[in-house]
Design a protein around this motif. Structure first.
Motif, PDB file in Angstrom:
ATOM      1  N   ASP A  22      -5.379 -12.574   9.737  1.00 58.33           N
ATOM      2  CA  ASP A  22      -6.154 -11.541   8.944  1.00 58.33           C
ATOM      3  C   ASP A  22      -6.675 -10.822   9.694  1.00 58.33           C
ATOM      4  O   ASP A  22      -6.629 -10.851  11.063  1.00 58.33           O
ATOM      5  N   ARG A  23      -7.373  -9.936   9.185  1.00 64.45           N
ATOM      6  CA  ARG A  23      -7.885  -8.696   9.821  1.00 64.45           C
ATOM      7  C   ARG A  23      -9.112  -9.084  10.775  1.00 64.45           C
ATOM      8  O   ARG A  23      -9.388  -8.201  11.699  1.00 64.45           O
TER       9      ARG A  23
ATOM     10  N   PHE B  44      -9.279  -3.795  17.338  1.00 63.88           N
ATOM     11  CA  PHE B  44      -8.146  -3.456  16.148  1.00 63.88           C
ATOM     12  C   PHE B  44      -8.314  -1.904  15.662  1.00 63.88           C
ATOM     13  O   PHE B  44      -7.329  -1.140  15.317  1.00 63.88           O
ATOM     14  N   GLU B  45      -9.660  -1.475  15.527  1.00 61.02           N
ATOM     15  CA  GLU B  45      -9.725  -0.035  15.095  1.00 61.02           C
ATOM     16  C   GLU B  45      -9.404   0.922  15.782  1.00 61.02           C
ATOM     17  O   GLU B  45      -9.003   2.244  15.589  1.00 61.02           O
TER      18      GLU B  45
ATOM     19  N   THR C 104      -1.433  -0.467  14.202  1.00 60.91           N
ATOM     20  CA  THR C 104      -0.922  -2.068  14.041  1.00 60.91           C
ATOM     21  C   THR C 104      -0.958  -2.913  15.222  1.00 60.91           C
ATOM     22  O   THR C 104      -1.048  -2.457  16.460  1.00 60.91           O
TER      23      THR C 104
ATOM     24  N   LEU D 118      -0.168  -6.848  11.643  1.00 63.08           N
ATOM     25  CA  LEU D 118      -1.448  -6.613  10.960  1.00 63.08           C
ATOM     26  C   LEU D 118      -1.535  -4.805  10.693  1.00 63.08           C
ATOM     27  O   LEU D 118      -1.178  -4.277  11.976  1.00 63.08           O
ATOM     28  N   ASN D 119      -1.821  -4.323   9.798  1.00 61.19           N
ATOM     29  CA  ASN D 119      -2.141  -2.847   9.597  1.00 61.19           C
ATOM     30  C   ASN D 119      -3.646  -2.731   9.072  1.00 61.19           C
ATOM     31  O   ASN D 119      -4.173  -3.840   8.273  1.00 61.19           O
ATOM     32  N   HIS D 120      -3.867  -1.544   8.823  1.00 63.73           N
ATOM     33  CA  HIS D 120      -5.343  -1.177   8.056  1.00 63.73           C
ATOM     34  C   HIS D 120      -5.107  -0.625   6.587  1.00 63.73           C
ATOM     35  O   HIS D 120      -5.929  -0.029   6.309  1.00 63.73           O
TER      36      HIS D 120
END
Length: 875
Positions: free
Chosen positions: A769-770, A813-814, A818, A844-846
Motif C-alpha cells: 500500500d502507499r 515515495f513523493e 512509481t 505502486l503509483n499515485h
C-alpha cells in the motif's frame, strides 16, 4: 528419430483442402502442394515471382499438375500418405483392385526440379495434365497462357499482369521396365507402365536486381525475354538423370542442412495416430512430446524448402500459394513478419537460408536509400543531407518481389532497426569475419546513418519525430477506415533505433577501432553522442513497459490485447531487456500478462520467444501449447488465420530459445526448460560466437553438455553448478554457475557430471500500500528489493525478512512517480546479486480514484469493437 506427417485420406481438392491438408514441398525456386488423391493426384505449384501489384492481388498460383488414375479412394485399401521431413519426401501408398501403388515426390534444390515417381505392382495406364489457373482478361491483371504437349513433355507458358511476367513450366515423363508415354490432347498418356518418373521445372523472366525496385513503371521493371531456354535447360538436365540419382542428390543436399540439429523430448517413436488426430487431441489437452518435437523440426523443414541462395526469400506464405489473390499479396512484411521468418535461421543452424533475404535486401537497398532521403526530407528536414548515401537506407512494412515502401502509416522507422538486427545475427552466430566486413557492417552502418537522422532533441532526449507502434490503432466505432495512432518516440522505434546503434558499436569492436574507415568515423561520433539518450524503456503505472511515452496505465492507447507486442522488441529479438536489467524484465512479464496468451498464430509465436527470454519455462510452454493446439492446421501450417508461415518459423525459434540462449555474451543451455520436458536431448543448436551446442538432461537437470567451436573464440557457459562438473580441459570457474575457456576451431568440448539440483519454492504473491507496507504469504525468509520509476535494476533494501511483512521507511515515495517492490528467497550462495531471481513483485503509483475510474471507462470504450476487456483485471 523418424519425423513423419501421416494421414489416412487424401486432402480435399479445394482451397480449404489445400490450406489444411495438403503436404508442402519446396526447393525455394518453387513450392508444391501434394494432395494425394487416388483418382486424381493433384500437385499445385507456386513460383514467387509470378506476381501482380499488391492492390491487384499479389502472388498468383503458377500451375496445377494432375495425375488421373483409373482408381477410386472409396474402393482403395490400406491408404496412407505422408511427408517425411527428415528426407523432404512426400509419399502416397494404397492398394486398388489387387494392385499396390506407391508415389513419391520431392522438390530438389540442386536440380531446381520437382521430381516424382509412380510405381505399381502391375502395369497401369493413366493420364498426366497441366493447367494454368486463373486465366483472365481483367485490366491490369491479364493472365494469358496455353498448355501444349509434344513427345513426353507438357509445356505451359504465358504472360501475366502489369509487370508483364513471362512464365513457363515443363513436365517431362519417362517410363522404366515397360510401357510408353505419348503426347495427347495437350497432356501425356502413360500406358502399361509399372514405373513412371516425371520432372517439372519452371521459371519466369524475373531477375533480382536493383532496377526492379527503382523503376516506377510496372511494365518496365522486367526485361522482356522468354524463359523458355532457361526452363528447357533445367528440364533436360534433370531428365538426363535417373530417379535414384535425382533422389540421392536431393537427400544429400537437404540432410546436409536439416541433419545438423536433433531434438528428442522423451518420445521418439512415430505415434500410431495420424498427424491431424494428434493435433486435434493436443488441442483437447492430450499432449504429445513427439508432436512438439515434430513441430519444431517442421519449421526448419519449411525454411530450407522456401529460402535458399539464388532464389527469392520466404514471404508471408513461404513459397506456397494456391490463390488468385493471395493473403496480403504474399508480401514481405517488415514490421515483424519477415524478420520472424528468419529468427530460426541462425539459432537452429541454418544460416545459409538467410542468404536469400540478404540478396533480396541488397537488391532493393538503392530504392531503400531513395525512400530514406525522401523520409528525412519530409519528416525531419533539418537533418536532411544530399550527400550520396548520407541518409542511409530504410524499409517500411509492405514490400513485395517488385516494390518496397518507406516508414509511415502504421509503423515507424524502427522497422529498419528490426530488419538490421538480422544482419547483426548473421555475424553474431557465425563469427565469420567475411560476413562481418561484407554483410553486417555495411548494413548496420547505413541503417545508423538513417536512424541518427529520424530523431530530434526533445529536452535532452533523442526521440523519433514520427513514431508508430506497428498496427496499433485508435480503436472505436468512429474510425472507419481504421486510424493508426501516431506519436513521438514510442517504445518500438526508440528500442530499435538504439538496438541498431548498439549492434553497430559491437561491429566496431569486432573489427577493431583502427580498422574503421575515416569517412565512417563521424557516424560513430554522433552515435556515441546519442546512444544513451534514447530512453528506450519506461515503466508505467501498471508496472508495464510503456508502449507510448504519454501513457500512464497500461492500455490507455490502442487495443488492449493487440496482436503485436512492439513495446517488447527490446526483449526479443533485441537485447536491451535481459537478466542484467531485472526490473525491466519483470515489467516485461507484466506487459505480457496484460497482452494475454491468446492471439493470432504469429503473435503467439512472438509471445513464446519473449517468455522464453524471461526464463519462465512453464509459461513459454503454455504459449507453445497454444500455438500448436489453437493455431496449427492439420498439415502443421500456422493459422493466422488464414495460413501464414511466420508463426511456424517463430514457433521453431521459440523452442530453440527455450533450449539454448546466448544473447547475454554467454552460452546458457536449457535456459527455459518447462517441467513438462523433464528429460530430453538436443544437438547442433547454434550459439552466438560461432558454437554448436548439445545437451542431455533428466529430471530437468543437465547430465551432459557439448560445445563445438567453429571460430576458435573464447567460450563462456552459464549453468547451475557447472563449476563443480567434470571438465576435462583447461578452464576458469567464475563463481559456481559459470566457466570460461579458450577454444580451438573444429574441436568439441564435453562437460559431464554436472550436479543435479532441485527447484526451490519462491514467493508467488506480494501486496503493498502507499504507506509502503509490504505483505506476503511465504513460510521462508525473503529478500526485499526496490526499483524506483523506470530503473532497470533493483536495490536490495532488506534480507532474511520473516513474518510476512515489511515497512520501507527509507524511501520518499513523493519523489517518484512509481515504485516497484519485489521479494525473492533470502539470499544465499546461489542467489543473484541484483534481484534477478524469481519472486513476486508489485508496482505502486499515485493515481487517484478519479483517475482510476476514468481509466476503466477509457479502456472499455477503446476496446468495445476490439473484443472487449474483462474489467476486473484492469486494476
Amino acid at each position: 528419430m523418424d519425423l513423419i506427417l501421416r494421414y489416412n485420406s487424401p486432402a480435399p481438392d479445394s482451397e480449404e483442402g489445400w490450406e489444411k491438408y495438403s503436404m508442402p514441398i519446396g526447393n525455394s525456386a518453387m513450392g508444391g502442394n501434394v494432395f494425394g488423391g487416388v483418382d486424381c493426384g493433384r500437385i499445385q505449384i507456386t513460383e514467387n515471382s509470378l506476381e501482380n501489384p499488391g492492390h491487384l492481388g499479389g502472388l498468383n498460383s503458377f500451375a496445377d499438375l494432375l495425375f488421373r488414375f483409373p482408381h477410386e479412394f472409396e474402393t482403395a485399401e490400406h491408404y496412407e500418405r505422408g511427408l517425411d521431413i527428415g528426407r523432404a519426401v512426400a509419399f502416397v501408398r494404397y492398394e486398388h483392385g489387387g494392385i499396390r501403388a506407391e508415389r513419391e515426390v520431392f522438390a530438389s534444390y540442386p536440380d531446381r526440379a520437382l521430381v516424382g515417381r509412380i510405381r505399381t505392382s502391375a502395369p497401369v495406364s493413366f493420364r498426366i495434365e497441366a493447367q494454368i489457373p486463373f486465366l483472365t482478361e481483367e485490366e491490369g491483371r491479364e493472365k494469358r497462357g496455353e498448355v501444349t504437349s509434344e513427345g513426353s513433355t507438357i509445356t505451359l507458358s504465358g504472360v501475366m499482369g502489369a509487370y508483364r511476367v513471362r512464365f513457363e513450366g515443363q513436365l517431362r515423363a519417362f517410363v522404366s521396365g515397360g510401357g510408353s508415354v505419348r503426347a495427347e490432347n495437350g497432356g501425356l498418356s502413360v500406358e502399361g507402365a509399372t514405373e513412371t518418373t516425371f520432372v517439372f521445372c519452371c521459371g519466369t523472366n524475373y531477375e533480382l536486381r536493383p532496377e526492379v525496385f527503382l523503376e516506377s513503371d510496372p511494365g518496365k521493371k522486367l526485361r522482356d525475354f522468354d524463359p523458355h531456354d532457361k526452363v528447357t535447360a533445367l528440364t533436360e538436365a534433370a531428365a538426363s538423370k535417373t530417379y535414384d540419382e535425382l533422389k540421392q542428390r536431393h537427400i544429400e543436399d537437404y540432410t546436409a542442412l536439416f541433419g545438423r540439429v536433433t531434438l528428442e523430448l522423451g518420445e521418439t517413436d512415430v505415434p500410431e495416430k495420424t498427424t491431424d488426430a494428434l493435433i486435434a487431441d493436443y488441442g483437447k489437452g492430450e499432449k504429445s512430446r513427439y508432436l512438439e518435437a515434430l513441430y519444431f523440426q517442421f519449421g526448419r523443414y519449411l525454411l530450407i524448402s522456401s529460402s535458399r541462395p539464388g532464389c527469392l526469400p520466404a514471404n508471408l506464405q513461404g513459397v506456397w500459394n494456391c490463390h488468385d489473390r493471395s493473403p496480403w499479396g504474399s508480401g514481405y512484411w517488415h514490421n515483424i513478419n519477415v524478420q520472424m521468418n528468419y529468427w530460426p535461421a541462425f539459432s537452429t543452424n541454418l544460416a545459409e537460408t538467410f542468404d536469400a533475404y540478404r540478396d533480396f535486401n541488397l537488391a532493393f537497398r538503392p530504392a531503400a536509400e531513395k525512400y530514406a532521403r525522401q523520409y528525412i526530407k519530409e519528416t525531419v528536414p533539418e537533418n536532411y543531407t544530399d550527400e550520396p548515401g548520407g541518409c542511409g537506407w530504410t524499409i517500411g512494412t509492405g514490400s513485395y518481389a517488385y516494390t518496397i515502401s518507406g516508414p509511415g502509416g502504421h509503423s515507424g522507422p524502427g522497422t529498419g532497426g528490426l530488419t538490421s538486427k538480422l544482419f547483426w545475427e548473421a555475424y553474431a552466430f557465425t563469427g565469420s569475419r567475411d560476413v562481418l566486413e561484407d554483410v553486417t557492417y555495411p548494413a548496420l552502418l547505413s541503417m545508423a546513418k538513417h536512424l541518427l537522422r529520424v530523431v530530434r532533441d526533445y529536452d535532452g532526449l533523442y526521440l523519433s519525430v514520427f513514431s508508430a507502434s506497428p498496427e496499433q490503432i485508435i480503436c472505436n466505432n468512429w474510425t472507419n477506415p481504421v486510424q493508426y495512432y501516431h506519436t513521438v518516440g514510442c517504445a518500438f522505434d526508440q528500442q530499435m533505433i538504439r538496438e541498431n546503434g548498439l549492434d553497430l558499436l559491437r561491429c566496431a569492436e569486432a573489427l577493431g577501432e583502427e580498422n574503421i574507415p575515416a569517412e565512417d568515423r563521424p557516424v560513430f561520433e554522433e552515435l556515441r553522442r546519442q546512444i544513451d539518450r534514447y530512453d528506450p524503456v519506461q515503466v508505467g503505472w501498471s508496472g508495464q513497459i510503456k508502449e507510448y511515452r504519454e501513457e500512464k496505465y497500461y492500455g490507455e492507447v490502442g487495443e488492449y490485447r493487440h496482436r503485436h507486442i512492439s513495446e517488447l522488441v527490446g526483449l526479443y529479438p533485441g537485447t536491451q531487456i535481459t537478466s542484467a536489467t531485472p526490473a525491466w524484465l519483470d515489467a516485461a512479464k507484466k506487459t505480457l500478462d496484460f497482452r494475454s496468451d491468446e492471439s493470432t498464430g504469429w503473435a503467439l509465436a512472438h509471445r513464446l520467444n519473449a517468455w522464453a527470454r524471461t526464463g519462465d519455462g512453464n509459461r513459454a510452454y503454455k504459449l507453445y501449447g497454444n500455438l500448436i493446439g489453437l493455431r496449427t492446421l492439420p498439415n502443421l501450417w500456422d493459422f493466422h488465420p488464414p495460413f501464414q508461415i511466420d508463426g511456424n518459423f517463430g514457433g521453431t525459434s521459440g523452442v530453440a530459445e527455450m533450449l539454448l540462449q546466448s544473447h547475454e555474451n554467454e552460452i546458457a543451455p536449457l535456459a527455459c526448460i518447462p517441467d513438462a520436458w523433464s528429460e530430453g536431448s538436443y544437438s547442433g543448436l547454434a550459439a552466438r560466437g560461432g558454437f554448436e551446442v548439445g545437451a542431455v538432461w533428466k529430471n530437468g537437470c543437465a547430465e551432459r553438455l557439448t560445445v563445438k567451436s567453429l571460430a576458435g573464440n573464447v567460450c563462456r557457459i552459464r549453468y547451475r553448478g557447472i563449476a563443480r562438473a567434470k571438465i576435462p580441459f583447461p578452464h576458469k570457474a567464475v563463481g559456481a554457475d559459470r566457466i570460461e575457456f579458450a577454444t580451438e576451431a573444429g574441436k568439441t568440448y564435453v562437460v559431464e557430471g554436472i550436479p543435479a539440483w532441485e527447484k526451490k519454492p519462491v514467493p508467488a504473491s506480494l501486496k503493498a500500500d502507499r504507506s509502503l507496507r509490504l505483505t506476503w504469504e511465504f513460510p521462508e525468509p525473503v529478500a526485499v528489493w526496490r526499483a524506483a520509476d523506470s530503473s532497470p535494476v533493483y536495490e536490495k533494501i532488506a534480507d532474511g525478512v520473516t513474518g510476512g511483512s515489511f515497512l520501507d521507511t527509507d524511501f520518499r515515495f513523493e519523489n517518484a512517480e512509481t515504485v516497484t517492490y519485489k521479494i525473492t528467497r533470502a539470499s544465499d550462495a546461489e542467489s543473484a546479486a541484483d534481484g534477478a531471481d524469481p519472486g513476486a513483485w508489485v508496482t505502486l503509483n499515485h493515481s487517484t480514484e478519479l483517475e482510476r475510474q476514468r481509466y476503466r471507462y477509457l479502456v472499455r470504450q477503446l476496446n468495445a469493437v476490439c473484443g472487449g476487456v474483462d474489467l476486473p483485471q484492469l486494476l
